[in-house]
Scaffold this active site. Structure first.
Site, short mmCIF file in Angstrom:
data_model
loop_
_atom_site.label_atom_id
_atom_site.label_comp_id
_atom_site.label_asym_id
_atom_site.label_seq_id
_atom_site.Cartn_x
_atom_site.Cartn_y
_atom_site.Cartn_z
N CYS A 54 0.80 -1.35 -0.12
CA CYS A 54 0.12 0.05 0.04
C CYS A 54 0.71 1.21 -0.02
CB CYS A 54 -1.09 0.00 1.34
SG CYS A 54 -0.18 0.31 2.72
N CYS A 56 0.56 3.94 1.94
CA CYS A 56 1.25 4.37 3.25
C CYS A 56 2.45 3.69 3.42
CB CYS A 56 0.27 4.44 4.27
SG CYS A 56 -0.64 2.92 4.70
#
Length: 147
Positions: A54, A56
Site C-alpha cells: 500500500c 502508506c
C-alpha cells in the site's frame, strides 16, 4: 523463494523493490512461520516491520523506519520483516506475537525477549509524515533498546 500464487497476492517482481527497501538496510525477511518463531523468540530486542504494497507503507512506514534507524543511538538486536499479502502464514505468525493488537499493515512492532513492548499500527502511520513516525519509533528504540 517463489510462493505459489495461491499464497501470494502479487507477482514477486512487483513486490521485490518494496522488499529491498528494508533488506538493503539490514532487515531479514521472515518468509515462514518457523523463521518467525525462531527470530521472535530470541532474547534481546527485535524490530518487526509488517511490510505492505500500500501507499502508506511506501510513503510513510518504510521511510520512517529508515529515518529512525539512521537517527537513533540505540538499535534493536535484530531487524526483521514479513510481507502482508505475500507470505500469509509467516505474517499471521508474526501477528500472533502482537498480543492485544488487531492485524494491521503496515505496522511496526518492537519486541523484547519475545514480548511486544511497542507498536505502531496502520492508523498511527497512515496520513502522518514519515519524520513524525520516525520520531515515535526512535523514542521507542531509545527506551527499549538502550543497554
Amino acid at each position: 523463494m517463489k510462493l505459489p500464487m495461491s499464497q501470494a497476492m502479487y507477482p514477486e517482481e512487483l513486490v521485490q523493490p518494496m522488499r529491498a527497501e528494508l533488506t538493503q538496510i539490514g532487515f531479514q525477511e521472515l518468509r515462514t512461520p518457523d523463521a518467525v518463531d525462531e527470530s521472535l523468540t530470541e532474547q534481546g530486542t527485535t524490530l518487526v516491520v509488517v511490510n505492505s504494497i500500500c501507499g502508506c507503507a511506501a510513503r510513510m512506514a518504510r521511510p520512517a523506519v529508515r529515518i529512525a534507524l539512521d537517527n537513533a543511538t540505540a538499535k534493536p538486536d535484530r531487524l526483521t520483516t514479513v510481507f502482508a499479502g505475500q507470505e500469509k502464514e509467516a505474517t499471521d505468525r508474526a501477528r500472533s506475537y502482537f498480543t492485544g493488537y488487531p492485524p494491521s499493515s503496515p505496522s511496526i512492532a518492537l519486541l523484547r525477549d519475545g514480548q511486544i513492548v511497542f507498536m505502531l499500527e496502520r492508523w498511527q502511520i497512515e496520513g502522518r509524515p514519515a519524520p513524525d513516525i520516525a520520531r515515535d519509533l526512535a523514542g521507542a528504540l531509545e527506551e527499549y533498546c538502550s543497554t
